[in-house]
Design a protein around this motif. Structure first.
Motif: not given
Length: 546
Positions: A355-360, A495-502, A532-538
């Motif tokens: 489900p997560r990959r499909l939604r991504l 796998d989860a990620r922490q993203v930094r955006i200027d 972001l979780d693995g296969w996560g999006f915002r």
């Protein structure tokens, strides 16, 4: 452009939905879908958020190529209904704010079309020059479109002793567009359907219309496409020409028209293939690189983005190594591959139903610049017919509810135009009825994406900016207009990620989440931090609450 000008370009912001009438809804119990059945489901499509239907061929046909072998361009196959039913469908769809475009097959006819039947009676037939004939096949003959299914693109007609050209199957002889009478016939066909009220045409196999032999004008190959666009504009000024141009993006640029419009929209095959490579690798760079290569076109023109369609998932623009990598991950069984270049599977089983990959994947579809296209049944995660081994594998009946015929028909299962998938993708597990009643279903999620896409016009109209956040697993892009900035963040890895955006990259505003009912993301020390979780999006909009 003025707001009034933009409002006329409905095709740039449409949500497209492709379906085959014979596999969507049967109204009379004969086992095949029809126009009345489709008309009864227009409310479902409107509720989903669809704004433009693309109908695969429904004209009379021997049906040896799923309707693309047309034997009468001016009518409706009797199994689907008649012209009265078609006009009624247009009225109902238009009443719900849904436009309708139809397939325009100009490269060939069926060998049972009256033109070809007459053409092969005699070399002196008035219809002989409607097709391309040679005493001998040329030495440098172009290869057939379907490797392994046809040995040559030239077929001998035993009665006349000459060979005729067929770029596709031998039962689909190529039309000779160099003949002015053929071009006049094509104009009449377009004028006929435009007069009935269709909103445009999806032009099939466009490159074959300008390649010799059979091109309208070998000295100006694209002249025919310009002529086509001018004619459509005269007959119906707001009609769209959506072209199937299966070429790399830079070569597609010419089909938009370098000095005068040819096609209004084109499918972005290159980005679709890049998405699957990225999903297989857990590396977003192929998507970013494809978007960087995509040519800038006139504001009145645009791209249609998609994941799957009615054909095989072509991988021909990937390198041999990349293609094999995707084959091994998404089509490990040789029966799931065709022509050495494509996959005959639907998206959900390719991604193992995760489900997560499909939604991504669908989040990417609706957030990347371009008008999104869904193939029928994608919104519920339908599967393919296993072991069929050709493009019909993804064209099984729509699954409306549980039961032996999935609510598609009241006929016996053995009488259905095509069988239904089994196992975990059969109608007992995947159907519209159940998913409409579940807020956590894929259908509910797709409806949300469509609603957010339609409420954020900057996705369609904004200027694309790709943001490098130093992590190849993450794609960050924004789309900006004078009024708003849309920002999307996608993690194509597991796998989860922490993203930094200027903060400077998107402006000093806070980020409002468009998909989840959570508070805004505020910048800290000039940086937005997005988890972001693995296969996560915002999805975000920069600025005040909307």
């Amino acid at each position: 452009m003025r707001a009034a000008d933009i409002s006329d370009l409905w095709w740039r912001t449409a949500v497209y939905y492709c379906l085959d009438i014979e596999t969507f809804q049967d109204s009379n119990g004969d086992g095949a879908g029809d126009l009345e059945g489709l008309a009864s489901r227009v409310d479902y499509l409107a509720d989903l958020g669809v704004t433009c239907l693309w109908l695969m061929p429904f004209q009379p046909t021997p049906d040896r190529d799923d309707g693309y072998d047309i034997s009468d361009f001016y009518n409706v196959d009797r199994r689907a209904g008649d012209l009265g039913h078609f006009v009624e469908l247009l009225r109902i769809a238009h009443g719900r704010g849904i436009r309708v475009i139809i397939d325009l097959v100009l490269n060939h006819t069926s060998d049972r079309h009256p033109w070809f039947v007459e053409a092969r009676r005699s070399r002196d037939s008035e219809y002989r020059d409607y097709y391309v004939w040679r005493d001998k096949p040329p030495r440098n003959a172009q290869p057939t479109v379907f490797p392994g299914e046809e040995a040559s693109s030239w077929e001998k007609d035993e009665r006349s002793g000459q060979y005729y050209l067929h770029s596709f199957y031998r039962h689909q002889p190529d039309l000779n567009l160099a003949n002015p009478r053929v071009r006049e016939e094509i104009a009449r066909i377009i004028g006929f359907w435009a007069q009935l009220g269709v909103d445009g045409f999806r032009v099939d196999a466009v490159p074959f219309l300008i390649n010799p032999p059979g091109a309208a004008d070998e000295t100006d190959p694209h002249g025919f496409l310009r002529e086509l666009h001018r004619f459509v504009g005269r007959r119906r000024g707001d009609a769209v020409l959506l072209g199937e141009v299966g070429l790399p993006q830079q070569e597609q640029r010419e089909y938009f028209g370098l000095h005068e419009t040819e096609l209004d929209l084109q499918f972005d095959f290159e980005t679709a293939q890049a998405i699957f490579l990225a999903l297989v690798r857990g590396d977003a760079r192929p998507i970013a690189e494809s978007l960087k290569r995509r040519p800038t076109v006139d504001v009145r023109q645009g791209w249609v983005t998609f994941l799957r369609n009615h054909d095989e998932l072509s991988l021909q623009m990937l390198s041999a190594e990349e293609r094999e990598e995707v084959f091994e991950a998404l089509a490990p069984d040789e029966r799931q591959r065709v022509y050495g270049r494509g996959i005959v599977r639907r998206l959900a089983p390719m991604l193992r139903g995760e489900p997560r990959r499909l939604r991504l994947a669908y989040s990417l579809l609706f957030s990347l610049p371009g008008a999104p296209l869904l193939f029928y049944g994608e919104e519920i995660g339908m599967g393919e017919l296993e072991g069929m081994g050709d493009r019909r594998a993804v064209r099984s009946p729509m699954q409306w509810r549980r039961g032996p015929t999935a609510g598609f028909s009241t006929a016996r299962p053995s009488r259905l135009v095509r069988e239904l998938p089994g196992g975990g993708y059969g109608p007992e597990h995947v159907n519209v009825h159940d998913q409409l009643r579940s807020p956590d279903s894929l259908l509910s999620f797709i409806k949300t994406l469509i609603a957010r896409y339609r409420s954020a016009p900057e996705i369609a109209w904004g200027e694309l900016v790709l943001h490098d956040v130093g992590d190849p697993q993450v794609l960050v892009h924004s789309l900006r207009t004078d009024e708003a900035t849309f920002l999307a963040v996608h993690n194509v890895g597991d796998d989860a990620r922490q993203v930094r955006i200027d903060e400077d990259a998107v402006g000093p505003d806070r980020l409002i989440d468009l998909l989840e009912p959570v508070g805004p993301v505020e910048a800290e020390d000039g940086v937005f931090r997005v988890a972001l979780d693995g296969w996560g999006f915002r999805w975000f909009r920069a600025g005040a609450e909307h």
